[in-house]
Design a protein around this motif. Structure first.
Motif, PDB file in Angstrom:
ATOM      1  N   ARG A 253      -4.060   7.052  -8.091  1.00 45.39           N
ATOM      2  CA  ARG A 253      -5.281   6.400  -8.561  1.00 45.39           C
ATOM      3  C   ARG A 253      -4.916   5.554  -9.766  1.00 45.39           C
ATOM      4  N   GLU A 254      -5.180   4.282  -9.648  1.00 45.03           N
ATOM      5  CA  GLU A 254      -4.803   3.322 -10.678  1.00 45.03           C
ATOM      6  C   GLU A 254      -6.030   2.874 -11.473  1.00 45.03           C
ATOM      7  N   ARG A 255      -5.817   2.625 -12.755  1.00 44.30           N
ATOM      8  CA  ARG A 255      -6.792   1.929 -13.591  1.00 44.30           C
ATOM      9  C   ARG A 255      -6.239   0.529 -13.830  1.00 44.30           C
ATOM     10  N   PRO A 300       2.490  -0.832  -4.261  1.00 46.11           N
ATOM     11  CA  PRO A 300       1.441  -1.791  -3.903  1.00 46.11           C
ATOM     12  C   PRO A 300       0.060  -1.128  -3.867  1.00 46.11           C
ATOM     13  N   VAL A 301      -0.943  -1.877  -4.300  1.00 41.11           N
ATOM     14  CA  VAL A 301      -2.328  -1.419  -4.229  1.00 41.11           C
ATOM     15  C   VAL A 301      -2.831  -1.648  -2.806  1.00 41.11           C
ATOM     16  N   VAL A 302      -3.273  -0.566  -2.146  1.00 41.10           N
ATOM     17  CA  VAL A 302      -3.706  -0.662  -0.754  1.00 41.10           C
ATOM     18  C   VAL A 302      -5.200  -0.408  -0.591  1.00 41.10           C
ATOM     19  N   MET A 303      -5.889  -0.136  -1.700  1.00 35.93           N
ATOM     20  CA  MET A 303      -7.310   0.182  -1.580  1.00 35.93           C
ATOM     21  C   MET A 303      -7.963   0.070  -2.947  1.00 35.93           C
ATOM     22  N   MET A 304      -9.095  -0.623  -3.003  1.00 38.29           N
ATOM     23  CA  MET A 304      -9.924  -0.599  -4.185  1.00 38.29           C
ATOM     24  C   MET A 304     -10.841   0.615  -4.086  1.00 38.29           C
ATOM     25  N   ASP A 305     -10.917   1.390  -5.133  1.00 43.03           N
ATOM     26  CA  ASP A 305     -11.589   2.683  -5.076  1.00 43.03           C
ATOM     27  C   ASP A 305     -13.043   2.548  -5.502  1.00 43.03           C
ATOM     28  N   VAL A 337      -6.188   2.304  -5.585  1.00 39.65           N
ATOM     29  CA  VAL A 337      -5.230   3.289  -5.083  1.00 39.65           C
ATOM     30  C   VAL A 337      -3.960   2.546  -4.685  1.00 39.65           C
ATOM     31  N   SER A 338      -2.828   3.001  -5.203  1.00 38.42           N
ATOM     32  CA  SER A 338      -1.548   2.392  -4.860  1.00 38.42           C
ATOM     33  C   SER A 338      -0.732   3.340  -3.998  1.00 38.42           C
TER      34      SER A 338
END
Length: 772
Positions: A253-255, A300-305, A337-338
């Motif tokens: 989970r990325e900020r 890589p970011v594969v989904m915006m949460d 989400v990366s």
């Protein structure tokens, strides 16, 4: 100089003076036989398939670009050793040499946009085969299941996660078994099995023989990829694999925030710049789609949460993936989400193992070759003519915190970094009959969720039933239809009271049923109907209401892992025997089963002719193969044999809801199986025996559809006594060209569970005078 020979089934046998000429010949013959198939795979690997397949392909193209599949493949190419790179490039050169003629033979190119000239095949880059391999296997470790597990833990508590443990959104993996020489008629080992994948038309595997002075190998290749990775027989050694069900991919989970025209991500050491750029996905028949590609230090970011977004309504649109923020102004933060996966981190897919496998003479050679393997992680069985046996795991699994394998971990917290790789990989001495079927066996320390033990246990029991086996005997194991996990549903039915006469008769039929999912069985069809109703009612029960609709919060590619009905279907045994869910005690489950039984009994009564005591509807009337076939959006412009335009609506899981169809035979029409992996048109095939947890694993989604989109993508028997006593089969045939005599000639045999002989005598082959 290379030569192409064909056997009676059109299977290519290639001879060349050295491995590089042979690789060129393999690429060229693949382009001749499978031009449209490998064009689609090239486009899927590069995120350009929507340009010919249309809007249904946009979700995959978006994911392929966000996950950096093509860029990762190019990095892996540059890290290859010189000899493997030369061999790979020879294959690519062969593909490019064969594509013009292959495209002329394939009507799909003429049907595709741009019209009226049709589509010209794209030029392959040296890294294209690596990108295709990665595209096929990027979801093999089921990393989206971590999103499901996290949601279950949040909504029902951590203890509920185990109740839904399953091996992915559908049946996953394969069967494989090794019978040592002391259990065979010849005194030499046998290796047999069947890989389970989505059934594609043409098939996923390509039967082929590769011969030069250094080696002579028969096996199952993947069109678009050189060599023989998964299943091969060199004459003196043979090998086969199944999915190890290892966990080797992490999601974080990325900020994120935009600042000074760029994107930053919060890690354990604070905010750091992330790479970001825009790409454009061309879409046949619609406007192009912009995709923002972002990569943090994790991956890589594969989904915006959207679920955890703390932003304004406009920013939540961005978090849901609709568009990127374009306005200047104050710094805004959002969540994403990366994905971290070994091929991108290590710049290695294990391709240096492929030429080494071709040269293998003993199990020791296979073992050394597989030390170079990377992705996906496989369980391997091998045997040689000297009595050598091998059972091991091959691939790269990172060492990291246990939480990484269970859930989405916060990128900003320390402790979730990768710390090298597991070594050595598990290896076990072979003593007696050995089975691999995705159960928690040799690979147990490397995974979280595995297949239930039913297939593995059943195969062992079958093989223990005879002291001596021959290659021809193996078809009986391949096609076994006993359904070992029917017990929980039938036990619930056995305990019901107060039923009407029709329901009693149906229950008694099911309790006396032999539990075999045979295509001609009306009892199997009745059981499937009751099971489907149980699943539907359980998925709709208030106790599980908090899990409904989760699939709509994630990108389409990940939806199969979060759709509730399939999760309930594949965890049915646990859910019907647990006492951990409030409101779903034994009495509530009995009421649910009673309603399901009475519903099906009522439907059968309405359809039954006067005086009849049987429905007449067989399992094969409902359980029909629905293969995926990639057709260009404008396919109606040119006649393509077998093409179907089917606009039947699909449900949120991407499958036509025909689970109530036990009251009438299947019409034969089929849906587009938009399952989150593949868009495309499909046609319903002949009815099948088997079911999800049978050895003959022709998998449907109980409660959603009786149809089968996944099953044995090939069957094989490698005989170490005589290679020409080996057997194999694929669905459809060796050719991917519509109208070719070998387009579907193996299919009737595949449906019946039969196999065809592996031909090794060059005098029994016909040389093909093919001048491109």
């Amino acid at each position: 100089m290379s030569r192409v020979y064909r056997d009676a089934w059109g299977i290519p046998h290639l001879r060349a003076d050295d491995p590089y000429e042979l690789a060129f010949a393999q690429g060229r013959v693949t382009a001749w036989d499978r031009a449209w198939q490998i064009e689609v795979e090239r486009r899927r690997a590069t995120g350009t398939s929507a340009a010919v397949l249309g809007p249904d392909a946009v979700p995959w193209d978006r994911f392929a670009r966000q996950a950096r599949l093509a860029d990762t493949a190019e990095r892996c190419l540059h890290a290859l050793d010189e000899d493997t790179a030369r061999w790979l490039i020879a294959y690519v050169n062969g593909v490019n040499a064969g594509l013009p003629e292959g495209a002329r033979r394939a009507p799909e190119f003429a049907a595709a946009v741009p019209e009226p000239a049709g589509l010209a095949p794209g030029c392959w880059e040296p890294w294209t085969p690596l990108a295709i391999w990665l595209s096929h296997h990027i979801l093999f470790a089921h990393f989206p299941a971590k999103l499901w597990r996290e949601a279950v833990a949040d909504r029902l508590g951590p203890e509920a996660v185990a109740m839904f443990a399953a091996d992915g959104p559908g049946t996953s993996g394969s069967n494989g078994w090794l019978v040592p020489g002391d259990h065979t008629a010849t005194g030499a080992a046998l290796i047999a099995g069947d890989p389970h994948r989505f059934i594609e038309d043409p098939g996923f595997y390509q039967q082929i023989r590769l011969a030069c002075p250094e080696f002579d190998v028969v096996g199952l290749a993947v069109p678009g990829v050189p060599g023989i990775a998964h299943f091969g027989h060199t004459g003196s050694v043979a090998w086969a694999i199944t999915n190890a069900m290892a966990d080797y991919q992490d999601i974080y989970r990325e900020r994120l925030r935009r600042r000074d025209g760029g994107v930053e991500a919060l890690g354990p050491d604070g905010w750091r710049a992330a790479a970001a750029h825009l790409e454009v996905v061309e879409v046949a028949g619609e406007a192009p789609v912009e995709v923002e590609v972002i990569e943090t230090e994790r991956g890589p970011v594969v989904m915006m949460d959207a679920h955890v977004s703390e932003e304004t309504g406009r920013d939540r649109e961005q978090a849901a993936g609709h568009h990127r923020e374009r306005e200047s102004g104050p710094v805004r933060e959002w969540r994403a989400v990366s994905l971290r996966y070994p091929a991108r981190v290590c710049r290695d897919l294990g391709f240096s193992a492929l030429p080494a496998l071709l040269r293998a003479k003993t199990v020791a050679d296979v073992d050394r070759a597989l030390d170079r393997w990377a992705e996906p992680v496989n369980v391997v069985l091998a045997a040689d003519t000297g009595g050598g046996l091998l059972h091991r795991v091959a691939g790269v699994v990172p060492v990291r915190h246990p939480d990484n394998a269970l859930r989405v971990v916060p990128a900003w917290e320390p402790g979730h970094e990768w710390r090298g790789r597991h070594a050595p990989m598990p290896c076990r001495e072979v003593s007696g009959i050995t089975v691999m079927a995705n159960e928690p066996g040799i690979a147990a320390p490397l995974g979280v969720e595995f297949a239930p033990p039913y297939r593995a246990d059943r195969i062992r029991r079958l093989l223990d039933g005879s002291p001596r086996w021959s290659a021809g005997d193996m078809a009986a194991v391949h096609t076994d239809t006993l359904l070992p996990n029917a017990g929980p549903v039938l036990d619930l039915l056995a305990g019901l009271n107060g039923l009407g006469p029709e329901s009693v008769r149906l229950r008694d039929r099911l309790l006396s049923w032999d539990r075999r999912m045979n295509a001609d069985s009306t009892d199997a069809a009745a059981y499937a109907a009751v099971r489907a109703e149980v699943v539907r009612r359980l998925a709709a029960h208030p106790a599980l209401a908090v899990l409904a609709g989760l699939e709509m919060t994630v990108p389409e590619v990940f939806r199969p892992w979060l759709a509730l009905a399939p999760r309930v279907a594949y965890a049915l045994e646990s859910l019907l025997t647990t006492d951990r869910l409030p409101g779903l005690d034994r009495a509530a489950l009995a009421d649910l089963a009673r309603a399901a039984l009475e519903d099906v009994a009522a439907r059968l009564r309405h359809r039954r002719p006067p005086g009849s005591t049987a429905t007449g509807v067989r399992w094969g009337d409902l359980h029909r193969l629905t293969p995926w076939r990639a057709l260009p959006l404008a396919a109606g412009a040119v006649d393509i044999p077998g093409a179907v335009d089917d606009s039947r609506p699909v449900d949120d899981a991407g499958v036509v809801d025909d689970s109530r169809a036990v009251d009438a035979p299947d019409s034969g029409a089929s849906p587009q199986p938009v399952d989150g992996f593949f868009p495309g048109a499909a046609s319903a095939e002949t009815g099948l025996s088997g079911d999800h947890d049978c050895v003959l694993s022709t998998s449907s989604v109980p409660g959603v559809t009786h149809r089968c989109a996944r099953g044995p993508a090939a069957r094989y028997v490698w005989d170490l006594a005589r290679r020409d006593a080996s057997l194999w089969i694929v669905p459809f045939g060796a050719s991917g060209v519509p109208g070719d005599p070998h387009r579907r000639d193996q299919h009737p045999l595949w449906l019946r569970g039969e196999l065809v002989p592996v031909i090794t005598d060059w005098n029994r082959l016909i040389e093909e005078r093919h001048a491109p």
